[in-house]
Design a protein around this motif. Structure first.
Motif, short mmCIF file in Angstrom:
data_model
loop_
_atom_site.label_atom_id
_atom_site.label_comp_id
_atom_site.label_asym_id
_atom_site.label_seq_id
_atom_site.Cartn_x
_atom_site.Cartn_y
_atom_site.Cartn_z
N GLY A 291 0.91 -1.18 -0.13
CA GLY A 291 -0.04 -0.26 -0.03
C GLY A 291 0.77 1.14 0.11
N HIS A 292 1.89 1.15 0.78
CA HIS A 292 3.09 2.37 0.67
C HIS A 292 3.55 2.43 -0.68
CE1 HIS A 292 2.22 2.08 4.95
NE2 HIS A 292 3.36 1.31 5.52
N VAL A 293 4.06 1.68 -1.09
CA VAL A 293 4.71 1.64 -2.57
C VAL A 293 3.72 1.97 -3.49
CG1 VAL A 293 5.66 0.21 -4.37
CG2 VAL A 293 6.23 -0.32 -1.91
N LEU A 294 2.50 1.19 -3.77
CA LEU A 294 1.62 1.94 -4.62
C LEU A 294 0.91 3.25 -4.59
CD1 LEU A 294 0.23 0.94 -7.09
CD2 LEU A 294 -1.85 0.17 -5.70
N PHE A 295 0.89 3.84 -3.10
CA PHE A 295 0.55 5.07 -3.02
C PHE A 295 1.50 6.14 -3.36
CE2 PHE A 295 -0.36 9.26 -0.97
CZ PHE A 295 -1.74 9.40 -1.05
N GLY A 296 2.93 5.60 -2.99
CA GLY A 296 4.17 6.45 -3.79
C GLY A 296 4.01 6.49 -5.21
N LEU A 297 3.61 5.42 -5.80
CA LEU A 297 3.80 5.39 -7.48
C LEU A 297 2.53 6.26 -7.91
CD1 LEU A 297 4.89 1.89 -8.43
CD2 LEU A 297 6.23 3.85 -8.81
N ALA A 298 1.41 5.70 -7.48
CA ALA A 298 0.04 6.17 -8.12
C ALA A 298 -0.72 7.44 -7.17
CB ALA A 298 -0.79 4.99 -8.32
N GLY A 299 -0.13 7.63 -6.15
CA GLY A 299 -1.06 8.72 -5.39
C GLY A 299 -2.38 8.17 -5.16
N ARG A 300 -3.41 9.02 -5.10
CA ARG A 300 -4.56 8.61 -4.64
C ARG A 300 -5.25 7.71 -5.49
NH1 ARG A 300 -4.75 14.30 -3.48
NH2 ARG A 300 -4.87 14.79 -1.38
N THR A 330 -6.48 -6.64 6.68
CA THR A 330 -6.09 -5.42 6.17
C THR A 330 -7.02 -4.40 6.34
OG1 THR A 330 -6.57 -6.16 3.98
CG2 THR A 330 -4.32 -6.61 4.69
N PHE A 331 -8.30 -4.72 6.05
CA PHE A 331 -9.27 -3.97 6.14
C PHE A 331 -9.29 -3.25 7.70
CE2 PHE A 331 -13.93 -2.43 6.66
CZ PHE A 331 -14.05 -1.74 5.57
N VAL A 332 -9.18 -4.01 8.47
CA VAL A 332 -9.18 -3.49 10.12
C VAL A 332 -7.89 -2.59 10.34
CG1 VAL A 332 -9.03 -4.28 12.49
CG2 VAL A 332 -10.31 -5.38 10.94
N ILE A 333 -6.80 -3.14 9.80
CA ILE A 333 -5.56 -2.45 10.12
C ILE A 333 -5.75 -0.89 9.34
CG2 ILE A 333 -3.18 -2.13 9.40
CD1 ILE A 333 -3.00 -5.24 9.60
N GLY A 334 -6.50 -0.85 8.16
CA GLY A 334 -6.39 0.40 7.56
C GLY A 334 -7.59 1.34 8.03
N GLY A 335 -8.14 0.96 9.06
CA GLY A 335 -8.94 1.69 9.79
C GLY A 335 -10.45 1.58 9.04
N GLY A 336 -10.79 0.72 8.44
CA GLY A 336 -12.13 0.51 7.77
C GLY A 336 -12.15 0.88 6.36
N ARG A 337 -10.88 0.56 5.75
CA ARG A 337 -10.67 0.93 4.22
C ARG A 337 -9.56 0.19 3.71
NH1 ARG A 337 -9.13 7.42 4.21
NH2 ARG A 337 -7.28 7.29 5.37
N TRP A 338 -9.23 0.07 2.73
CA TRP A 338 -8.04 -0.50 2.05
C TRP A 338 -7.32 0.59 1.40
CZ3 TRP A 338 -12.52 -4.22 0.56
CH2 TRP A 338 -12.62 -5.28 1.46
N ALA A 339 -7.80 1.64 1.11
CA ALA A 339 -7.14 2.66 0.47
C ALA A 339 -6.05 3.11 1.67
CB ALA A 339 -8.12 3.97 0.46
N HIS A 340 -4.75 3.71 1.05
CA HIS A 340 -3.98 4.29 1.91
C HIS A 340 -4.42 6.06 2.35
CE1 HIS A 340 0.21 5.18 3.26
NE2 HIS A 340 0.44 4.07 3.16
N PRO A 341 -3.90 5.95 3.47
CA PRO A 341 -4.12 7.73 4.05
C PRO A 341 -2.97 8.27 3.12
CG PRO A 341 -2.94 6.06 5.60
CD PRO A 341 -3.57 5.34 4.79
N SER A 342 -3.12 9.64 3.15
CA SER A 342 -2.48 10.70 2.40
C SER A 342 -1.15 10.86 3.07
CB SER A 342 -3.35 11.64 2.10
OG SER A 342 -2.27 12.59 0.99
N VAL A 343 -0.29 11.42 2.44
CA VAL A 343 0.95 12.13 3.02
C VAL A 343 0.62 13.66 3.08
CG1 VAL A 343 2.55 10.28 2.46
CG2 VAL A 343 2.24 12.08 0.71
N VAL A 344 1.50 14.21 3.53
CA VAL A 344 1.38 15.79 3.73
C VAL A 344 1.40 16.49 2.39
CG1 VAL A 344 2.76 17.97 4.52
CG2 VAL A 344 2.78 15.80 5.84
N LEU A 345 2.29 15.91 1.41
CA LEU A 345 2.28 16.51 0.14
C LEU A 345 2.08 15.51 -0.99
CD1 LEU A 345 3.07 19.23 -1.00
CD2 LEU A 345 5.28 18.60 -1.51
#
Length: 376
Positions: A291-300, A330-345
């Motif tokens: 999830g970290h890697v994919l958000f880094g590559l693809a953003g939202r 993973t749904f529970v770890i993500g706080g009820g979602r599979w989407a990754h939380p955003s970063v500052v920028l």
């Protein structure tokens, strides 16, 4: 940094969660490259710095401002010690040197755990030492994985904890642990930081797991048969048929010659577990490394991809229920979602080198993923 206009034509300074100062700006043309003056300043900078674009025209400086919190080394050490004992016990079972107590129902399971604790405390731990050929390589893979995250996080001046190992008695788990994790206690500034920290663990662990698996296959044996068969590990006298990834299948057939099923040595099983854990972590879901890697590559856009990946896991669960468990966890770890939380920028893309690292993680996932981990 004092007097930002000394090096920057434009910049933005901010404090993150009261613990990190960030200075993000565009360099003056005479300081790009960097200039000898800027190079000297960076060498003396009391924090982290990195380029924010491939042209090396934008520079990010990070510095911790809060007093470093004391780490609970006694707690970390105790968890590591318990994990070593439990993983040695699991290895002793695989090596047919020891048989764990078995209990039925909740009360029986608790009684079996207490019996194991008493056994170790009264000197029985010596009987567990033959489990080293499984425990040492597996813990080595897990430790290198977490150290990869830790070193990458420190490289960006993130506030990060040492690894927390998760021991599980061998009466409950065939491998004696649930892996390990680190905690990042300060905000992640941009997608470059997120991708590099997320990728460092699985890539480092993958390299160690590959060596362990190759070496372990050298001491594995085939049961003669007319056709190729599955990999088998024996747990307390019960044979368990393991699924194969592309990599384990290719490597196994290249190292273990002949036909028929392959009985894995303890080290080979440790390598198989290491590869399986690598694939689990690289799935592009919530707070997993993938999830970290994919958000880094693809953003939202990671949110849509993660939803598709979750649907694939739910479909695979028809053949291997372990995927239903992992999707739910993973749904529970993500706080009820599979989407990754955003970063500052989140709008800033990663550099070309970061994209290469991200694609390498996708390749490793493709090579190590086991659609049906346990064939029977």
């Amino acid at each position: 940094m004092t007097a930002p206009d000394r090096f920057f034509s434009s910049w933005r300074a901010q404090t993150l969660a009261g613990s990190r100062d960030v200075l993000d700006g565009v360099l003056r043309p005479e300081h790009r490259g960097p200039s000898p003056e800027l190079r000297q300043h960076l060498a003396e900078w009391p924090g982290a710095w990195y380029w924010a674009d491939d042209a090396r025209s934008r520079l990010v400086l990070v510095r911790g401002t809060a007093t470093p919190r004391p780490e609970r080394w006694l707690w970390h050490g105790a968890l590591l010690f318990l994990t070593i004992v439990c993983t040695l016990a699991a290895g002793a079972v695989i090596a047919h040197a020891w048989t764990p107590p078995v209990g039925r129902g909740v009360s029986g399971t608790v009684a079996a755990v207490l019996e194991f604790v008493e056994f170790v405390a009264t000197g029985g731990w010596r009987e567990l030492l033959p489990g080293w050929s499984f425990a040492v390589p597996l813990l080595g893979i897990l430790l290198v994985h977490e150290l990869g995250h830790y070193v990458a996080a420190r490289r960006y001046a993130l506030d990060v904890s040492p690894p927390y190992f998760l021991p599980v008695p061998p009466t409950l788990s065939p491998i004696g642990n649930l892996g390990a994790f680190i905690r990042i206690r300060s905000p992640v500034y941009d997608r470059r930081q997120l991708l590099d920290v997320g990728a460092a663990g699985p890539l480092a662990g993958f390299v160690v797991a590959l060596v362990v698996l190759w070496w372990g296959y050298r001491s594995s044996i085939r049961i003669p048969g007319a056709v190729d068969g599955p990999s088998i590990v024996s747990l307390a006298g019960t044979p368990i048929l393991l699924g194969e990834s592309l990599l384990t299948h290719w490597l196994r057939d290249a190292v273990v010659h002949g036909t028929g099923a392959v009985v894995l040595s303890p080290m080979a099983f440790a390598g198989w577990v290491g590869m399986f854990v690598t694939a689990l972590n690289l799935l592009p879901l919530s707070q997993l490394d993938g999830g970290h890697v994919l958000f880094g590559l693809a953003g939202r856009r990671q949110a849509a991809i993660s939803f598709v990946a979750a649907l694939v896991l739910l479909w695979l669960g028809r053949h291997a229920p372990v995927w239903w468990i992992w999707a739910a966890l993973t749904f529970v770890i993500g706080g009820g979602r599979w989407a990754h939380p955003s970063v500052v920028l989140p709008e800033r893309p990663v550099l070309r080198a970061g994209r290469v690292i991200g694609y390498a993680c996708i390749l490793v996932l493709f090579l190590t993923f086991v659609p049906v981990p346990f064939a029977g």
